[in-house]
Scaffold this active site. Structure first.
Site, mmCIF file in Angstrom:
data_model
loop_
_atom_site.group_PDB
_atom_site.id
_atom_site.type_symbol
_atom_site.label_atom_id
_atom_site.label_comp_id
_atom_site.label_asym_id
_atom_site.label_seq_id
_atom_site.Cartn_x
_atom_site.Cartn_y
_atom_site.Cartn_z
ATOM 1 N N GLU A 153 -2.961 -2.820 -8.934
ATOM 2 C CA GLU A 153 -1.803 -1.945 -9.135
ATOM 3 C C GLU A 153 -1.824 -1.287 -10.510
ATOM 4 O O GLU A 153 -0.806 -0.757 -10.959
ATOM 5 C CB GLU A 153 -0.498 -2.736 -8.957
ATOM 6 C CG GLU A 153 -0.198 -3.745 -10.041
ATOM 7 C CD GLU A 153 -0.827 -5.115 -9.828
ATOM 8 O OE1 GLU A 153 -0.305 -6.080 -10.412
ATOM 9 O OE2 GLU A 153 -1.832 -5.212 -9.089
ATOM 10 N N ASP B 66 0.835 -1.210 0.000
ATOM 11 C CA ASP B 66 0.000 0.000 0.000
ATOM 12 C C ASP B 66 0.864 1.252 0.000
ATOM 13 O O ASP B 66 0.539 2.249 -0.674
ATOM 14 C CB ASP B 66 -0.928 0.008 1.217
ATOM 15 C CG ASP B 66 -2.053 -1.017 1.107
ATOM 16 O OD1 ASP B 66 -2.254 -1.562 0.006
ATOM 17 O OD2 ASP B 66 -2.723 -1.270 2.124
#
Length: 303
Positions: A208, A182
């Site tokens: 992503e 993250d």
């Protein structure tokens, strides 16, 4: 009277700012930390009702509570004040307890209203932004992209997009944990945002994978932007937030451009996605341009 009102309120824990005329009051009241305005009918020879009207008509002070202070023989003017949006009133001579009670009520209501407004704004924001990175989400991006493609006919300029994702991102999560993953996503967004123009829109497509929408943008400009953000991501090691752990992060980028106002967002995104796949196939950490149509085979730019 003014001195007494100020003393009563300060004794009750309120911070009081006194203004001499309508202009200074209106300017002061626009600050976000004011909860209520107390207005007398006569302000240095000015009409207090006019100030009430100005407060209500201004976008910033429209919802600020107004307490109007009047004499017993001014009931007709009080009625006019209530029509203008005065929230409550006090009659001279001002009773200390009544002043405190009415101010407390208006302050509570104003703060509660602000809390509700903040919650509503957060709810609206969640509908079109990604909660982790703060950029736009996929749903909003697709609607925005469709609009920009339809505007090609009027602008007579193409729309370009960049689709990119982090190379080997799964290994980051597997090796360092999802919290580290993250942090990488957040830092990558900061770097990419610094490398695109104000007119470009950055959105999270999923996982992503991210998309940059560039309205009225030629292909050569889009490729230059893609190369710039690729270099900005890979140029400096990423901190993983624990100890001295740092990681080299790269992205692969697929670029696609359209001049066709009839092309859909799905089609343009599909071409960029295929170019991204080609960038992965050719070794990652590079920018690949999609050719016109659904065939996204392209040539890589220098990395």
């Amino acid at each position: 009277v003014l001195g007494e009102v100020r003393r009563y309120l300060e004794e009750d824990g309120h911070e009081v700012v006194v203004c001499a005329d309508s202009a200074s009051t209106l300017k002061t009241a626009k600050a976000p930390d004011f909860d209520v305005a107390l207005v007398g009918l006569h302000l240095a020879g000015e009409d207090g009702l006019r100030l009430c009207s100005l407060l209500r008509s201004n976008e910033i002070t429209r919802h600020l509570p107004i307490l109007l202070m009047v004499d017993e023989d001014q009931m007709s003017r009080l009625a006019k004040g209530l029509e203008l949006g005065v929230t409550d009133y006090l009659i001279h001579p001002i009773d200390r307890n009544e002043l405190r009670a009415r101010c407390r009520t208006q302050v509570r209501r104003h703060r509660y209203h602000n809390q509700l407004r903040d919650v509503l704004q957060q709810s609206i924001s969640l509908a079109y932004t990604d909660s982790l990175t703060g950029v736009y989400n996929r749903r909003y991006m697709k609607a925005y992209l469709d609009r920009k493609i339809m505007e090609i006919g009027e602008a007579a300029k193409p729309v370009s997009i960049l689709m990119f994702d982090i190379d080997y991102f799964k290994s980051v999560n597997d090796s360092y944990g999802h919290a580290a993953g993250d942090r990488v996503l957040k830092e990558m967004v900061i770097r990419v945002a610094s490398g695109i123009r104000d007119s470009d829109m950055l959105a999270r497509y999923g996982g992503e994978e991210f998309v940059v929408v560039m309205p009225t943008t030629e292909r050569d400009v889009a490729l230059a932007v893609g190369e710039r953000i690729r270099a900005q991501v890979s140029g400096t090691l990423f901190s993983l937030g624990e100890g001295d752990d740092q990681l080299q992060v790269t992205i692969s980028v697929g670029a696609a451009t359209t001049r066709d106002p009839m092309e859909t967002a799905e089609s343009l995104l599909s071409r960029a996605d295929q170019a991204l796949y080609q960038a992965k196939h050719e070794g990652r950490n590079r920018v690949i341009e999609a050719r016109p149509g659904l065939d996204a085979l392209g040539t890589s730019l220098p990395s």
